[in-house]
Design a protein around this motif. Sequence first.
Motif, PDB file in Angstrom:
ATOM      1  N   PHE A   1       1.465  -0.920   0.149  1.00 49.77           N
ATOM      2  CA  PHE A   1      -0.270  -0.105   0.154  1.00 49.77           C
ATOM      3  C   PHE A   1       0.830   0.932   0.086  1.00 49.77           C
ATOM      4  O   PHE A   1      -0.162   2.142   0.053  1.00 49.77           O
ATOM      5  N   ALA A   2       2.289   1.167  -0.250  1.00 53.85           N
ATOM      6  CA  ALA A   2       3.118   2.450   0.262  1.00 53.85           C
ATOM      7  C   ALA A   2       2.703   3.293  -1.201  1.00 53.85           C
ATOM      8  O   ALA A   2       3.046   2.505  -2.528  1.00 53.85           O
ATOM      9  N   ARG A   3       3.222   4.521  -1.039  1.00 51.55           N
ATOM     10  CA  ARG A   3       3.367   5.106  -2.455  1.00 51.55           C
ATOM     11  C   ARG A   3       5.410   5.392  -2.889  1.00 51.55           C
ATOM     12  O   ARG A   3       5.233   4.990  -3.848  1.00 51.55           O
ATOM     13  N   ARG A   4       5.997   5.527  -1.850  1.00 48.76           N
ATOM     14  CA  ARG A   4       7.249   5.847  -1.745  1.00 48.76           C
ATOM     15  C   ARG A   4       7.440   4.874  -0.610  1.00 48.76           C
ATOM     16  O   ARG A   4       7.086   4.811   0.772  1.00 48.76           O
TER      17      ARG A   4
ATOM     18  N   GLU B   1       0.726   4.225 -12.228  1.00 52.77           N
ATOM     19  CA  GLU B   1       1.593   4.351 -10.809  1.00 52.77           C
ATOM     20  C   GLU B   1       1.776   4.034  -9.467  1.00 52.77           C
ATOM     21  O   GLU B   1       2.052   3.148  -8.116  1.00 52.77           O
ATOM     22  N   PRO B   2       3.410   3.788 -10.426  1.00 56.88           N
ATOM     23  CA  PRO B   2       4.453   3.173  -9.893  1.00 56.88           C
ATOM     24  C   PRO B   2       4.706   3.864  -8.635  1.00 56.88           C
ATOM     25  O   PRO B   2       4.965   4.577  -8.067  1.00 56.88           O
ATOM     26  N   THR B   3       5.415   2.035  -7.277  1.00 59.91           N
ATOM     27  CA  THR B   3       6.007   3.053  -5.938  1.00 59.91           C
ATOM     28  C   THR B   3       7.247   3.659  -6.297  1.00 59.91           C
ATOM     29  O   THR B   3       7.903   3.054  -7.571  1.00 59.91           O
ATOM     30  N   THR B   4       7.223   4.420  -5.737  1.00 49.85           N
ATOM     31  CA  THR B   4       7.972   4.729  -5.739  1.00 49.85           C
ATOM     32  C   THR B   4       9.630   4.810  -4.470  1.00 49.85           C
ATOM     33  O   THR B   4       9.330   4.570  -3.283  1.00 49.85           O
ATOM     34  N   LEU B   5      10.654   4.114  -5.499  1.00 48.05           N
ATOM     35  CA  LEU B   5      11.399   3.770  -4.327  1.00 48.05           C
ATOM     36  C   LEU B   5      12.555   4.702  -4.153  1.00 48.05           C
ATOM     37  O   LEU B   5      13.517   4.410  -5.676  1.00 48.05           O
ATOM     38  N   ASP B   6      13.719   4.864  -3.268  1.00 46.13           N
ATOM     39  CA  ASP B   6      14.521   5.256  -3.041  1.00 46.13           C
ATOM     40  C   ASP B   6      15.523   4.853  -1.730  1.00 46.13           C
ATOM     41  O   ASP B   6      15.024   5.366  -0.480  1.00 46.13           O
TER      42      ASP B   6
END
Length: 315
Positions: free
Chosen positions: A126-129, A183-188
């Motif tokens: 469910f995370a967006r970032r 709408e891919p999740t951002t991974l940093d």
Amino acid sequence: MLIPKREEAAIRNGRTVMPDMGLTLPLRQLGRYLRDWRIRSSMSLEEAAKVLEVGSTTLHRAEKGGNSRIKSYFVEKACELYGVPTDIRVGMVGLAKQAATGTNWWHAYGDVIPKDFDVYMSLEAFARRIISYQPNLIPGLLQTEDYDRALVQQIWPDAPVDGWISRGRIKAHRQNMILRKLEPTTLDVVIGEAALRHMVGSPATMARQLRRLIELPALHPNVHLRVLPFEAGFPGGVSMPAFVVLNFAPDATGEPTEPPLVFLEVTVGGMYLEDQDDVDFYTRKHRLLKQSSLTDTDAAKLLTRLAKEYEDRER
């Protein structure tokens, strides 16, 4: 009297705000499972509430994680009604027993909640970032199939081959959240140089893994990768453990649907931190680690050089 900004905005917009007090992580996770399994059983909220002998408002609150007095027997009854498998049912009852945890929750694997009942993965989905620091291992969302298989075989050496394959499919499903087009999740993520040098599997496995770390950020602008070199020492004078900060999607008003949280995993369990000071602390540490890391160009050069060294060892 000082009014939190979120509540102040809600008052201006004429909305009723449910207090966040008591909406602990186990309760929210339990509510999500209750709602998902009710929907899977094709029952409306009203139909399920009638069979469970509660008001529809009460069931709705339970599905939102807002019922701090939810009882284990109610969860058992709902699971029986929805046809929830036994292993998942035990995990849901465990969440109910963990309801009064406050803003920090220590989840011991295999304690009240079964070891195979993965709380983290359902949150990650469910995370967006996602921001993360991994000093010794390639993050799961970036692992190749070979790299993941080599780890799984060491963790569960006696498991059948089908078990290894099944876990690999789960990992591939998780990775879809950053690879999908919509709408891919951002991974940093910041990866320690040690993760690039610790041998997992064969040299060929490591070479393919490092090549993937070069390719993914180039192909997916939502993937941001930095490498913290040995020469950087310990930014801030502290040796940081692996950590993940999950930030969730906003609602129609721009507010997060759930508060951000920090996940810290160790061998015997995981710690979930929701206190804003803790979230801010790890977010600042991630920023410092990024600032101390190699530039994108230098990181690509290091990855390319190490990948070639692994390939040469395989010849």
